[in-house]
Design an enzyme around this catalytic site. Structure first.
Site, PDB file in Angstrom:
ATOM      1  N   ASP A  13      32.366  37.549  45.113  1.00 35.38           N
ATOM      2  CA  ASP A  13      32.812  37.533  46.516  1.00 35.38           C
ATOM      3  C   ASP A  13      32.367  36.252  47.219  1.00 35.38           C
ATOM      4  O   ASP A  13      31.312  35.701  46.901  1.00 35.38           O
ATOM      5  CB  ASP A  13      32.244  38.767  47.232  1.00 35.38           C
ATOM      6  N   GLY A  14      33.186  35.817  48.158  1.00 35.37           N
ATOM      7  CA  GLY A  14      32.799  34.678  49.002  1.00 35.37           C
ATOM      8  C   GLY A  14      33.671  33.441  48.860  1.00 35.37           C
ATOM      9  O   GLY A  14      33.371  32.397  49.461  1.00 35.37           O
ATOM     10  N   GLY A  16      36.686  32.876  50.051  1.00 33.08           N
ATOM     11  CA  GLY A  16      37.352  32.562  51.320  1.00 33.08           C
ATOM     12  C   GLY A  16      36.401  31.850  52.270  1.00 33.08           C
ATOM     13  O   GLY A  16      36.760  30.844  52.894  1.00 33.08           O
ATOM     14  N   HIS A  30      39.545  30.121  46.066  1.00 31.71           N
ATOM     15  CA  HIS A  30      39.823  30.903  44.848  1.00 31.71           C
ATOM     16  C   HIS A  30      39.892  29.981  43.629  1.00 31.71           C
ATOM     17  O   HIS A  30      39.438  30.348  42.548  1.00 31.71           O
ATOM     18  CB  HIS A  30      41.116  31.701  45.010  1.00 31.71           C
ATOM     19  N   LEU A 124      31.464  37.562  22.782  1.00 31.95           N
ATOM     20  CA  LEU A 124      31.324  38.087  24.152  1.00 31.95           C
ATOM     21  C   LEU A 124      32.589  38.864  24.502  1.00 31.95           C
ATOM     22  O   LEU A 124      33.702  38.366  24.292  1.00 31.95           O
ATOM     23  CB  LEU A 124      31.148  36.921  25.150  1.00 31.95           C
TER      24      LEU A 124
HETATM   25  C1  IPE Z   1      35.783  42.816  46.499  1.00 30.38           C
HETATM   26  O1  IPE Z   1      35.720  41.828  47.468  1.00 30.38           O
HETATM   27  C2  IPE Z   1      36.895  42.556  45.540  1.00 30.38           C
HETATM   28  C3  IPE Z   1      36.763  41.367  44.701  1.00 30.38           C
HETATM   29  C4  IPE Z   1      35.734  40.551  44.636  1.00 30.38           C
HETATM   30  C5  IPE Z   1      37.885  41.111  43.845  1.00 30.38           C
HETATM   31  P1  IPE Z   1      36.424  42.017  48.886  1.00 30.38           P
HETATM   32  O2  IPE Z   1      36.158  40.767  49.646  1.00 30.38           O
HETATM   33  O3  IPE Z   1      37.835  42.415  48.716  1.00 30.38           O
HETATM   34  O4  IPE Z   1      35.599  43.233  49.496  1.00 30.38           O
HETATM   35  P2  IPE Z   1      35.456  43.722  51.008  1.00 30.38           P
HETATM   36  O5  IPE Z   1      36.852  43.814  51.560  1.00 30.38           O
HETATM   37  O6  IPE Z   1      34.654  42.690  51.739  1.00 30.38           O
HETATM   38  O7  IPE Z   1      34.744  45.024  50.930  1.00 30.38           O
HETATM   39  C1  IPE Z   2      36.529  37.210  46.540  1.00 29.09           C
HETATM   40  O1  IPE Z   2      36.418  36.284  47.578  1.00 29.09           O
HETATM   41  C2  IPE Z   2      37.786  37.028  45.731  1.00 29.09           C
HETATM   42  C3  IPE Z   2      38.824  38.054  45.972  1.00 29.09           C
HETATM   43  C4  IPE Z   2      38.658  39.146  46.659  1.00 29.09           C
HETATM   44  C5  IPE Z   2      40.111  37.816  45.371  1.00 29.09           C
HETATM   45  P1  IPE Z   2      37.006  36.602  49.013  1.00 29.09           P
HETATM   46  O2  IPE Z   2      38.392  36.071  49.069  1.00 29.09           O
HETATM   47  O3  IPE Z   2      36.849  38.042  49.342  1.00 29.09           O
HETATM   48  O4  IPE Z   2      36.056  35.732  49.914  1.00 29.09           O
HETATM   49  P2  IPE Z   2      35.511  36.087  51.359  1.00 29.09           P
HETATM   50  O5  IPE Z   2      34.780  37.384  51.254  1.00 29.09           O
HETATM   51  O6  IPE Z   2      36.708  36.160  52.267  1.00 29.09           O
HETATM   52  O7  IPE Z   2      34.609  34.944  51.688  1.00 29.09           O
HETATM   53 MG    MG Z   3      35.371  39.088  50.283  1.00 26.94          MG
END
Ligand code: IPE
Ligand code: IPE
Ligand code: MG
Length: 242
Positions: A13-14, A16, A30, A124
């Site tokens: 996550d993170g 974005g 991404h 793996l």
């Molecule tokens: C969880 O992250 C899904 C993935 C990393 C693919 P999200 O960014 O979608 O989760 P929420 O919406 O913050 O809970």
């Molecule tokens: C996780 O990163 C990847 C996916 C959910 C596809 P995010 O896209 O959720 O990134 P943030 O949480 O918005 O920073």
């Molecule tokens: Mg996210």
């Protein structure tokens, strides 16, 4: 514990926020996330990890703006075509875990092709959860059993789950600072050790992985038993054995 975790699962996550911080479009985050994943696979190989399971696209991520969703689909197709030779060179077997029906024909055949061409690798096991949700998995497993007229037990459900080909995760990492599961591995993470990293996924490097593994190694996994039982200092057990 002295052994590295056999199975590591990661909510990546993170992406974005990483892009936002740099005034870039989210899809740039991404793309950087794919590079971070490549680095993570290499690090897992070097550390002798047996299974890596990553959350790449959740059942709920369809609710994002349509250009982000289509960007993620295109990125998946691109990563597939680029990375499969490298996975093969490194002995990595890839599995895609999730509901494929909503994916385009082209993506579906790319997934099948990647799985087939890496099927002989054993160093793996790399599970990529795409259009995956823990609730989907439990429901599809129950449906499978019901359609075969089989009894629903913990064991039969476990065997019908999408991750039945690997043992449960030992260590579950979430990057990006959020303290939640977001519908990942609801069934399989029952006894996983949890580690939350504030690093955004594109910044999650070898040192951050080592930090997570080091934290894991300090934990005592009791699986419902007492500390004395697990450490072998349970007097009643020692007396029984004497
Ligand atoms: C969880 O992250 C899904 C993935 C990393 C693919 P999200 O960014 O979608 O989760 P929420 O919406 O913050 O809970
Ligand atoms: C996780 O990163 C990847 C996916 C959910 C596809 P995010 O896209 O959720 O990134 P943030 O949480 O918005 O920073
Ligand atoms: Mg996210």
């Amino acid at each position: 514990m002295s052994q590295v975790p056999h199975h590591i699962a990661i909510v990546m996550d993170g992406n974005g926020r990483w892009a936002n911080d740099r005034f870039l479009p989210r899809i740039a985050g991404h793309k950087q996330g794919v590079d971070s994943l490549n680095r993570c696979v290499r690090a897992c190989l070097e550390r002798g990890i047996g299974v890596l399971t990553v959350f790449a696209f959740s059942s709920e991520n369809w609710n994002r703006p349509s250009e982000e969703v289509s960007g993620l689909m295109a990125l998946l197709a691109l990563a597939l075509s680029r990375e499969v030779p490298r996975l093969n060179a490194n002995g990595v077997r890839i599995h895609f875990v999730g509901d494929r029906q909503r994916l385009s024909e082209k993506v579906q055949s790319g997934l099948a092709q990647a799985e087939l061409s890496t099927a002989g690798n054993q160093r793996l096991i790399f599970n990529v959860c795409f259009n995956y949700g823990g609730r989907w998995d439990i429901a599809q497993a129950a449906q499978k059993l019901a359609s075969r007229g089989e009894a629903i037990t913990e064991l039969s459900l476990d065997k019908a789950m999408a991750l039945a080909h690997v043992p449960d995760p030992d260590l579950l990492i979430r990057t990006g600072g959020e303290l939640r599961i977001s519908n990942f591995l609801l069934w399989q993470a029952a006894y996983a050790e949890l580690h939350f990293s504030d690093k955004l996924w594109p910044e999650f490097d070898e040192a951050a992985l080592d930090e997570a593994i080091a934290a894991y190694l300090t934990r005592e996994r009791r699986f419902g038993q007492t500390s004395a039982q697990v450490s072998g200092h349970d007097k009643s057990q020692i007396e029984k054995a004497a």
